[in-house]
Design a protein around this motif. Structure first.
Motif, PDB file in Angstrom:
ATOM      1  N   GLN A 141      38.830  38.212  34.731  1.00 44.24           N
ATOM      2  CA  GLN A 141      39.641  38.224  35.947  1.00 44.24           C
ATOM      3  C   GLN A 141      40.864  37.321  35.806  1.00 44.24           C
ATOM      4  O   GLN A 141      41.975  37.681  36.219  1.00 44.24           O
ATOM      5  CB  GLN A 141      38.791  37.781  37.139  1.00 44.24           C
ATOM      6  CG  GLN A 141      37.741  38.808  37.551  1.00 44.24           C
ATOM      7  CD  GLN A 141      36.845  38.297  38.659  1.00 44.24           C
ATOM      8  OE1 GLN A 141      36.704  37.087  38.858  1.00 44.24           O
ATOM      9  NE2 GLN A 141      36.219  39.215  39.391  1.00 44.24           N
ATOM     10  N   ARG A 166      43.339  39.015  33.496  1.00 48.12           N
ATOM     11  CA  ARG A 166      44.019  40.123  34.163  1.00 48.12           C
ATOM     12  C   ARG A 166      45.059  39.616  35.155  1.00 48.12           C
ATOM     13  O   ARG A 166      46.123  40.223  35.318  1.00 48.12           O
ATOM     14  CB  ARG A 166      42.999  41.015  34.868  1.00 48.12           C
ATOM     15  CG  ARG A 166      42.179  41.873  33.899  1.00 48.12           C
ATOM     16  CD  ARG A 166      41.119  42.682  34.618  1.00 48.12           C
ATOM     17  NE  ARG A 166      40.448  43.623  33.713  1.00 48.12           N
ATOM     18  CZ  ARG A 166      39.422  44.389  34.056  1.00 48.12           C
ATOM     19  NH1 ARG A 166      38.936  44.322  35.301  1.00 48.12           N
ATOM     20  NH2 ARG A 166      38.876  45.208  33.185  1.00 48.12           N
ATOM     21  N   SER A 167      44.765  38.505  35.800  1.00 54.87           N
ATOM     22  CA  SER A 167      45.728  37.912  36.726  1.00 54.87           C
ATOM     23  C   SER A 167      46.975  37.464  35.974  1.00 54.87           C
ATOM     24  O   SER A 167      48.110  37.612  36.456  1.00 54.87           O
ATOM     25  CB  SER A 167      45.105  36.718  37.455  1.00 54.87           C
ATOM     26  OG  SER A 167      44.041  37.140  38.282  1.00 54.87           O
ATOM     27  N   ARG A 226      49.058  40.510  35.237  1.00 53.84           N
ATOM     28  CA  ARG A 226      49.820  40.938  36.415  1.00 53.84           C
ATOM     29  C   ARG A 226      51.075  40.083  36.577  1.00 53.84           C
ATOM     30  O   ARG A 226      52.165  40.595  36.833  1.00 53.84           O
ATOM     31  CB  ARG A 226      48.949  40.846  37.672  1.00 53.84           C
ATOM     32  CG  ARG A 226      49.677  41.296  38.944  1.00 53.84           C
ATOM     33  CD  ARG A 226      48.798  41.119  40.175  1.00 53.84           C
ATOM     34  NE  ARG A 226      47.652  42.007  40.145  1.00 53.84           N
ATOM     35  CZ  ARG A 226      47.684  43.286  40.515  1.00 53.84           C
ATOM     36  NH1 ARG A 226      48.824  43.824  40.927  1.00 53.84           N
ATOM     37  NH2 ARG A 226      46.589  44.022  40.479  1.00 53.84           N
ATOM     38  N   LYS A 236      52.691  54.085  42.752  1.00 54.75           N
ATOM     39  CA  LYS A 236      52.202  52.796  43.247  1.00 54.75           C
ATOM     40  C   LYS A 236      53.067  51.667  42.711  1.00 54.75           C
ATOM     41  O   LYS A 236      53.490  51.696  41.547  1.00 54.75           O
ATOM     42  CB  LYS A 236      50.754  52.557  42.808  1.00 54.75           C
ATOM     43  CG  LYS A 236      49.733  53.486  43.436  1.00 54.75           C
ATOM     44  CD  LYS A 236      48.330  53.127  42.969  1.00 54.75           C
ATOM     45  CE  LYS A 236      47.280  54.041  43.592  1.00 54.75           C
ATOM     46  NZ  LYS A 236      45.911  53.681  43.128  1.00 54.75           N
ATOM     47  N   SER A 239      51.962  45.749  42.964  1.00 54.60           N
ATOM     48  CA  SER A 239      51.055  45.056  43.884  1.00 54.60           C
ATOM     49  C   SER A 239      49.900  45.943  44.336  1.00 54.60           C
ATOM     50  O   SER A 239      48.890  45.442  44.837  1.00 54.60           O
ATOM     51  CB  SER A 239      51.828  44.560  45.106  1.00 54.60           C
ATOM     52  OG  SER A 239      52.436  45.649  45.784  1.00 54.60           O
ATOM     53  N   GLU A 240      50.046  47.257  44.161  1.00 53.55           N
ATOM     54  CA  GLU A 240      49.009  48.194  44.605  1.00 53.55           C
ATOM     55  C   GLU A 240      48.049  48.586  43.483  1.00 53.55           C
ATOM     56  O   GLU A 240      47.052  49.258  43.734  1.00 53.55           O
ATOM     57  CB  GLU A 240      49.659  49.460  45.163  1.00 53.55           C
ATOM     58  CG  GLU A 240      50.596  49.217  46.332  1.00 53.55           C
ATOM     59  CD  GLU A 240      51.334  50.469  46.739  1.00 53.55           C
ATOM     60  OE1 GLU A 240      50.956  51.051  47.776  1.00 53.55           O
ATOM     61  OE2 GLU A 240      52.271  50.869  46.021  1.00 53.55           O
ATOM     62  N   LEU A 241      48.343  48.178  42.265  1.00 53.74           N
ATOM     63  CA  LEU A 241      47.517  48.569  41.125  1.00 53.74           C
ATOM     64  C   LEU A 241      46.290  47.681  41.001  1.00 53.74           C
ATOM     65  O   LEU A 241      46.333  46.482  41.295  1.00 53.74           O
ATOM     66  CB  LEU A 241      48.328  48.486  39.832  1.00 53.74           C
ATOM     67  CG  LEU A 241      49.499  49.457  39.680  1.00 53.74           C
ATOM     68  CD1 LEU A 241      50.252  49.167  38.392  1.00 53.74           C
ATOM     69  CD2 LEU A 241      49.012  50.902  39.697  1.00 53.74           C
ATOM     70  N   SER A 242      45.216  48.277  40.522  1.00 53.40           N
ATOM     71  CA  SER A 242      44.001  47.499  40.266  1.00 53.40           C
ATOM     72  C   SER A 242      44.224  46.615  39.046  1.00 53.40           C
ATOM     73  O   SER A 242      45.113  46.867  38.225  1.00 53.40           O
ATOM     74  CB  SER A 242      42.826  48.439  40.016  1.00 53.40           C
ATOM     75  OG  SER A 242      43.004  49.133  38.785  1.00 53.40           O
ATOM     76  N   GLU A 243      43.402  45.583  38.927  1.00 50.34           N
ATOM     77  CA  GLU A 243      43.526  44.679  37.789  1.00 50.34           C
ATOM     78  C   GLU A 243      43.298  45.427  36.480  1.00 50.34           C
ATOM     79  O   GLU A 243      43.965  45.176  35.472  1.00 50.34           O
ATOM     80  CB  GLU A 243      42.511  43.533  37.919  1.00 50.34           C
ATOM     81  CG  GLU A 243      42.651  42.697  39.179  1.00 50.34           C
ATOM     82  CD  GLU A 243      43.939  41.891  39.190  1.00 50.34           C
ATOM     83  OE1 GLU A 243      44.584  41.776  38.137  1.00 50.34           O
ATOM     84  OE2 GLU A 243      44.310  41.382  40.263  1.00 50.34           O
ATOM     85  N   GLU A 244      42.384  46.370  36.495  1.00 54.33           N
ATOM     86  CA  GLU A 244      42.076  47.132  35.287  1.00 54.33           C
ATOM     87  C   GLU A 244      43.270  47.977  34.850  1.00 54.33           C
ATOM     88  O   GLU A 244      43.626  48.013  33.665  1.00 54.33           O
ATOM     89  CB  GLU A 244      40.860  48.027  35.544  1.00 54.33           C
ATOM     90  CG  GLU A 244      40.414  48.806  34.316  1.00 54.33           C
ATOM     91  CD  GLU A 244      39.192  49.666  34.597  1.00 54.33           C
ATOM     92  OE1 GLU A 244      38.788  50.405  33.685  1.00 54.33           O
ATOM     93  OE2 GLU A 244      38.651  49.590  35.722  1.00 54.33           O
ATOM     94  N   ASP A 245      43.909  48.651  35.817  1.00 54.61           N
ATOM     95  CA  ASP A 245      45.058  49.492  35.480  1.00 54.61           C
ATOM     96  C   ASP A 245      46.260  48.657  35.044  1.00 54.61           C
ATOM     97  O   ASP A 245      47.040  49.079  34.179  1.00 54.61           O
ATOM     98  CB  ASP A 245      45.434  50.371  36.674  1.00 54.61           C
ATOM     99  CG  ASP A 245      44.469  51.531  36.860  1.00 54.61           C
ATOM    100  OD1 ASP A 245      43.674  51.785  35.935  1.00 54.61           O
ATOM    101  OD2 ASP A 245      44.498  52.171  37.933  1.00 54.61           O
TER     102      ASP A 245
END
Length: 301
Positions: free
Chosen positions: A16, A19-20, A23, A96, A99-105
């Motif tokens: 996590q 992934r952050s 982003r 998208k 900000s709308e994407l999942s961490e995985e994507d």
């Protein structure tokens, strides 16, 4: 002793956190792109990124796009493509923002290939814009050259005597070879045309014999067209005459501030010198045409 659960929890936390960071990195790319294009509006898209299976025989994919402000991810699936017969023009994409994407994507869209491709796409689009702009400049330049030739023919037909022709030729040629000196010649040419008009009309020269005052004295002698009626129409004609006077003022100002008339190492671009020269030529044609009309009218009285 660490239990298996604790180990997995620790791994999940690291995933996590990583992934952050990804982003944040992609948001930084968006900011860098926005600053790099300086407000140019464009649309660029990167390479296709596989997002994984989302159903039986259905595979999701996507790609990054940039519009000059935001990076967005467009996604679709093999099943959606099948519905649209694989036609690129008719494909349906889900759009998208980051900000709308999942961490995985986010991680999948942030591959080195994907990031490099969006940068390359933006660069390619800007090069396309530059090519279009240069092409437009060439076309405008060709158009200007045609207009300049027409102006040259008009002036040659109206000017009598080598003195005016020599002044105009010097002003025109100096635009390319010595733009600052061209301003002197353009200004002197306009002053000579105005003096000629006033002398032929037997009108007094102004107290200050510079371009602004000479042009103003000439324009003052212009009659309103006989077909002009009404206050509003006359006001519009006065604006036109005011524009001619503004050419005199502008020409004099450019000569003062950017020519070599008063010494010093002053510089002016060819574009500015050409603008002044073209405006002077247009004003001279109009002044000489009006003089011709007045002289013909006087002969017929």
């Amino acid at each position: 002793m660490t239990t298996r659960k604790e180990a997995i929890e620790r791994l999940a936390t690291l995933v996590q956190e990583s992934r952050s960071e990804v982003r944040i990195g992609l948001e930084s790319v968006e900011k860098d792109l926005r600053e790099a294009v300086h407000g140019v509006r464009l649309y660029a898209s990167g390479c296709r990124v596989g997002l994984g299976n989302i159903g039986l025989d259905d595979y999701e994919y996507g790609f990054l796009t940039f519009d000059g402000e935001q990076i967005r991810a467009l996604s679709s699936s093999s099943l959606e493509d099948a519905y649209n017969y694989g036609n690129e023009e008719e494909r349906y994409y889900t759009s998208k923002h980051l900000s709308e994407l999942s961490e995985e994507d986010i991680v999948k869209y942030s591959s080195a290939e994907s990031i490099n491709s969006i940068w390359s796409a933006v660069e390619s689009k800007l090069n396309d814009f530059l090519g279009e702009a240069k092409s437009a400049v060439r076309q405008l330049s060709e158009f200007t050259d045609v207009q300049a030739e027409a102006m040259q023919e008009d002036l040659t037909g109206l000017m009598k005597g080598q003195y005016f022709e020599k002044q105009w030729a010097q002003a025109r040629l100096k635009v390319a070879t010595d733009p600052s000196d061209s301003l002197n010649h353009s200004n002197r040419f306009l002053e000579s045309i105005c003096r000629h008009y006033l002398e032929q009309r037997d009108l007094p020269l102004p107290g200050t014999k510079t371009a602004p005052e000479l042009v103003a004295a000439v324009v003052k002698d212009f009659p309103f067209p006989s077909t002009v009626e009404g206050k509003e129409a006359k006001g519009d004609i006065e604006k036109l005459f005011g524009g001619i006077k503004s050419i005199g003022v502008g020409t004099g100002s450019f000569r003062t501030h950017f020519s070599t008339a008063h010494g010093g190492d002053k510089k002016v671009s060819q574009n500015d010198a050409r603008l002044v020269n073209n405006l002077v030529g247009a004003a001279a044609i109009y002044i000489l045409e009006r003089l011709k009309e007045r002289m013909v009218a006087d002969l017929n009285e």
